[in-house]
Design an enzyme around this catalytic site. Structure first.
Site, PDB file in Angstrom:
ATOM      1  N   SER A 360       0.644  -1.056  -0.016  1.00  0.00           N
ATOM      2  CA  SER A 360      -0.074  -0.268  -0.125  1.00  0.00           C
ATOM      3  C   SER A 360       1.000   1.162  -0.053  1.00  0.00           C
ATOM      4  O   SER A 360       1.229   1.576  -1.178  1.00  0.00           O
ATOM      5  CB  SER A 360      -0.772  -0.261   1.404  1.00  0.00           C
ATOM      6  OG  SER A 360      -1.681   1.084   1.087  1.00  0.00           O
ATOM      7  N   ASP A 371      10.419   5.814 -10.086  1.00  0.00           N
ATOM      8  CA  ASP A 371       9.629   7.146 -11.733  1.00  0.00           C
ATOM      9  C   ASP A 371      10.848   7.681 -11.229  1.00  0.00           C
ATOM     10  O   ASP A 371      11.331   8.507 -12.360  1.00  0.00           O
ATOM     11  CB  ASP A 371       8.483   7.234 -10.562  1.00  0.00           C
ATOM     12  CG  ASP A 371       7.560   6.417 -11.555  1.00  0.00           C
ATOM     13  OD1 ASP A 371       8.146   4.804 -11.967  1.00  0.00           O
ATOM     14  OD2 ASP A 371       6.265   6.187 -12.058  1.00  0.00           O
ATOM     15  N   LYS A 385      -0.564  -4.294  -3.740  1.00  0.00           N
ATOM     16  CA  LYS A 385      -1.946  -3.808  -2.949  1.00  0.00           C
ATOM     17  C   LYS A 385      -1.989  -2.629  -3.426  1.00  0.00           C
ATOM     18  O   LYS A 385      -0.290  -0.990  -2.914  1.00  0.00           O
ATOM     19  CB  LYS A 385      -2.244  -3.614  -1.712  1.00  0.00           C
ATOM     20  CG  LYS A 385      -3.123  -2.856  -0.610  1.00  0.00           C
ATOM     21  CD  LYS A 385      -3.681  -2.530   0.051  1.00  0.00           C
ATOM     22  CE  LYS A 385      -4.714  -2.173   0.519  1.00  0.00           C
ATOM     23  NZ  LYS A 385      -4.363  -0.616   0.384  1.00  0.00           N
TER      24      LYS A 385
END
Length: 512
Positions: A360, A371, A385
């Protein structure tokens, strides 16, 4: 009015209130029925109706839930659990209610079986009162939505609030919930320090077998009033032993920091969970180390997640600008959270450690930093998740509902796939725990749940601002080189020791 009539009256009010245009009762009359009807002493039909309507309106899959069939069947479960023996299939009144809700005899029959099984499990030797039956029916209904939506009874609601604030009266450990709960961490200043160890398996609590218990049932046994005692039966290295502990107030700090490396210039930040304010703790730890640092290790291994706002704020500490998270809910409108430009350590080499239990908000943090080319992700593929939940309050109970998917800045979803590390390494501690426990139970991932929400991607114009290829190569080479363990960190944590070695050769930079 007899108790049975009150049940039917309550059930009818619920269905009429939640099925638009059902029956010929006016809206004003429906409101009056909802206000006047109660389920037991403390469950108001209007509250239950509003709760189910909230889930119907906000759940991320929206209309794709077979036109609301899942939630309409919730009402059938609610009826069936209240008094399944008296709900004859040819009862004319019941049939009218079911027809108005769009449910046929076959769907009803299946719901009755599930409801009876749930009631037999929860009340093996007694009959639930109306309030308990209603809660049980809601649990059955919400369970159908997805693995992370659910009804929260009083204990579960209180536990949810505690998980956000980090405070409770208990024994001060972090576990991985399983048939035999596995101790992942023991708080240094908690009641279990010196008595329990990471890797211990908890078999019984005060003589009660905990295998098969839900997390809320387990916590109800372990936690309790401050000053009371609790006895755990544990298995350690194949041997059974009993441990007596005294519960006390635990205010679990989210962050534990360690100055490692030959000159104390590698800062290790262990983040247990994303509790409220944990980003402030991370920032404090960074600012406290005013000496130049060769690197930072943000350890998110076995971190189950938590508040999204704190995850965004932690990413913000390490990047100067750019998107942090994209979020898309039922309306398919994409919301974007940007960095606030308040980075404390935007240039210091950063490793983010993850494992199969990182989930999560942990995946949000790791994916965003990956990224941006801001961090090297090391460890195992994460849990997978990639959804956001909202909680809904109903007095001293409530519900959590999955309302959105989240995406990394490049548009990747972690849902069902997780974050793939730049440098894959097994987490030796987890492997050792599983070997010592003797358990054959495989690690479970999001993708293993039958009703896990599908993942997807978002098209964005994001361009990765920097390349980490050279740093990854340097770190990987140093990780594989032998060296003595750093005594400042856990000497048995091979992966952590390798990460500390890998950063020792980087130039030292000062936090802002």
């Amino acid at each position: 009015m007899t108790p049975r009539h009150r049940r039917w009256f309550a059930a009818g009010a619920l269905i009429l209130a939640l099925v638009p245009g059902a029956g010929c009762v006016s809206e004003a009359r429906r409101r009056q029925l909802r206000l006047q009807t109660t389920l037991g002493e403390d469950v108001d039909a209007r509250e239950v109706a509003d709760l189910l309507q909230f889930a119907w309106d906000r759940h991320v899959l929206g209309d794709s839930l077979d036109g609301g069939r899942t939630l309409r069947e919730a009402f059938v479960l609610y009826l069936a659990v209240l008094d399944p023996e008296r709900l004859a299939i040819d009862d004319a009144h019941r049939l009218r209610l079911l027809q108005r809700a769009g449910i046929g005899p076959a769907a009803y029959a299946g719901a009755v079986v599930e409801a009876r099984d749930a009631r037999a499990s929860a009340f093996p030797s007694s009959t639930p009162d109306e309030s308990a039956a209603c809660e049980l029916a809601l649990e059955c209904a919400f369970r159908r939505l997805d693995p992370h939506s659910g009804f929260l009874d009083r204990e579960a609601w209180a536990e949810t609030l505690r998980s956000i604030t980090g405070g409770y009266s208990g024994i001060g450990i972090v576990i991985r919930h399983a048939d035999e709960p596995l101790v992942l961490e023991v708080f240094d200043d908690g009641p279990s320090a010196g008595s329990l160890l990471p890797g211990d398996r908890i078999l019984r609590v005060d003589g009660t077998d905990v295998s098969g218990l839900s997390s809320s049932e387990y916590l109800a046994l372990v936690r309790g009033r401050e000053g009371t005692s609790v006895t755990l039966t544990i298995r350690r290295a194949g041997k059974l032993t009993e441990v007596n502990l005294t519960r006390r107030q635990v205010q679990a700090k989210a962050v534990r920091s360690v100055a490692a490396g030959p000159d104390g210039d590698v800062l290790v930040l262990h983040l247990r969970a994303y509790t409220e304010g944990c980003a402030d703790e991370v920032e404090t730890a960074l600012r406290r180390h005013r000496t130049p640092l060769r690197g930072i290790i943000l350890d998110l291994r076995s971190n189950p997640g938590g508040t999204v706002d704190d995850a965004v704020a932690i990413v913000d500490l390490f990047i100067d600008r750019g998107p942090v998270i994209l979020e898309r809910g039922r309306e398919r409108k994409v919301l974007e959270a940007e960095s606030g430009g308040s980075a404390v350590a935007p240039e210091i080499p950063l490793i983010v450690a993850v494992n199969r239990f990182s989930a999560s908000a942990s995946e949000l943090t790791a994916g965003a930093l990956q990224d941006h080319g801001r961090a090297v992700i090391v460890g195992e593929r994460t849990f997978g998740k990639g959804t956001v939940q909202e909680i809904y309050r109903m007095g001293d109970r409530g519900a959590k509902v999955t309302v959105a998917r989240f995406y990394t800045p490049s548009g990747r979803s972690t849902q069902r796939v997780g974050v793939l590390p730049d440098v894959e390494r097994p987490d030796a501690i987890v492997v050792r725990w599983e070997q010592e426990s003797g358990s054959d139970e495989p690690s479970r991932f999001e993708r293993d749940y039958d009703n896990a929400i599908p993942g997807d991607t978002q098209r964005t114009g994001f361009v990765r601002p920097r390349d980490t290829g050279a740093l990854v190569a340097r770190l990987r080479a140093r990780m594989d080189s032998p060296g003595p363990p750093d005594p400042a960190a856990d000497v048995e944590d091979d992966l952590l020791q390798a990460m500390i070695r890998s950063l020792a050769g980087e130039p030292a930079l000062r936090p802002r």
